[in-house]
Write an enzyme that holds these catalytic residues in place. Structure first.
Site, PDB file in Angstrom:
ATOM      1  N   GLY A  29       0.824  -1.211   0.000  1.00  0.00           N
ATOM      2  CA  GLY A  29       0.000   0.000   0.000  1.00  0.00           C
ATOM      3  C   GLY A  29       0.848   1.245   0.000  1.00  0.00           C
ATOM      4  CG  ASN A  30      -0.465   4.671  -1.612  1.00  0.00           C
ATOM      5  OD1 ASN A  30      -1.127   5.546  -1.068  1.00  0.00           O
ATOM      6  ND2 ASN A  30      -0.920   3.944  -2.626  1.00  0.00           N
ATOM      7  NE  ARG A  31       5.081   6.280   4.751  1.00  0.00           N
ATOM      8  CZ  ARG A  31       5.134   5.536   5.858  1.00  0.00           C
ATOM      9  NH1 ARG A  31       4.132   5.571   6.719  1.00  0.00           N
ATOM     10  NH2 ARG A  31       6.176   4.777   6.091  1.00  0.00           N
TER      11      ARG A  31
END
Ligand code: C5P
Length: 224
Positions: A29-31
């Protein structure tokens, strides 16, 4: 008060960040918090638009006046965008889409082994924004009237941004100034809005609602 310059317009916004499953419990995933995309949806509704918000893994309450479609992966986000974009007046891709996904999704949880850890092989995800640009061209009816992308650039912002604007076939590209506690997870943002065939618009550091309003200020005069 805000202008009602999006009254009667149908707007589609993507927000958040995709999760690409490794196995039933793990993902890549990412932030992205979704705050900027939600600000876009909220302010568009406040300016009179009928808003569809495609939200990827966002832990925020639904914005007032938007129909929210929740998705997890890039593949789901793509399906939701393709289902919503036809006949829309504006499409904004504010979501952080994973460029890669695990090539295979394990049906069972991957176990710790005594030997070498299992390698995760990656496959390329489709570029949804570029695909929306191609679809618009092929359809030839001019919809969506305005296509907006986002980009995070760290250097040569104008040159990289203009090239990306052309490559993705969008009308506006909102380039975030990354670093220095801006963008991810914060309520403030700063940006440069690159305009196809026009001068860039500098948006000073401020609340994400202000950046969103600056985007709609740039979009509104381009609507026929
Ligand atoms: O190429 P880059 O990831 O910098 O482009 C960012 C823009 O493209 C964003 O608007 C993002 O939502 C969109 N994008 C996409 N599909 C991808 C990667 C990015 O629609 N696979």
């Amino acid at each position: 008060g805000r202008p009602r310059d999006l009254a009667g317009r149908r707007v589609v916004v993507s927000a958040g960040g995709t999760r690409e499953a490794i196995d039933p419990v793990r993902y890549i995933g990412n932030r992205s918090s979704g705050l900027q995309g939600y600000a876009l949806a909220r302010t568009a509704a406040a300016r009179g638009a009928e808003v569809t918000l495609v939200a990827a893994n966002v832990a925020l309450p639904d914005p007032a006046g938007a129909a929210v479609v929740r998705v997890e992966s890039a593949a789901e986000l793509r399906e939701a965008m393709l289902a919503a974009e036809g006949g829309a007046d504006v499409v904004v891709m504010a979501a952080a889409v994973a460029d890669f996904r695990p090539a295979e999704r394990h049906e069972a949880k991957i176990k710790k082994t005594d030997g070498e850890p299992a390698a995760i092989h990656l496959a390329k995800n489709p570029d949804i924004l570029a695909e929306l640009g191609v679809r618009r061209k092929e359809r030839g009816d001019g919809s969506p009237g305005v296509l907006v992308g986002f980009a995070a650039e760290t250097h040569d912002v104008l040159a990289n941004g203009q090239a990306k604007l052309a490559r993705k076939g969008c009308d506006l590209l909102v380039v975030n100034q990354v670093g220095a506690n801006l963008a991810f997870g914060t309520s403030d943002n700063a940006a440069t809005i690159l305009v196809a065939g026009g001068d860039p618009i500098e948006v000073p550091r401020g609340p994400k609602d202000d950046v969103a309003d600056a985007v709609w200020d740039a979009v509104a005069p381009r609507l026929l």
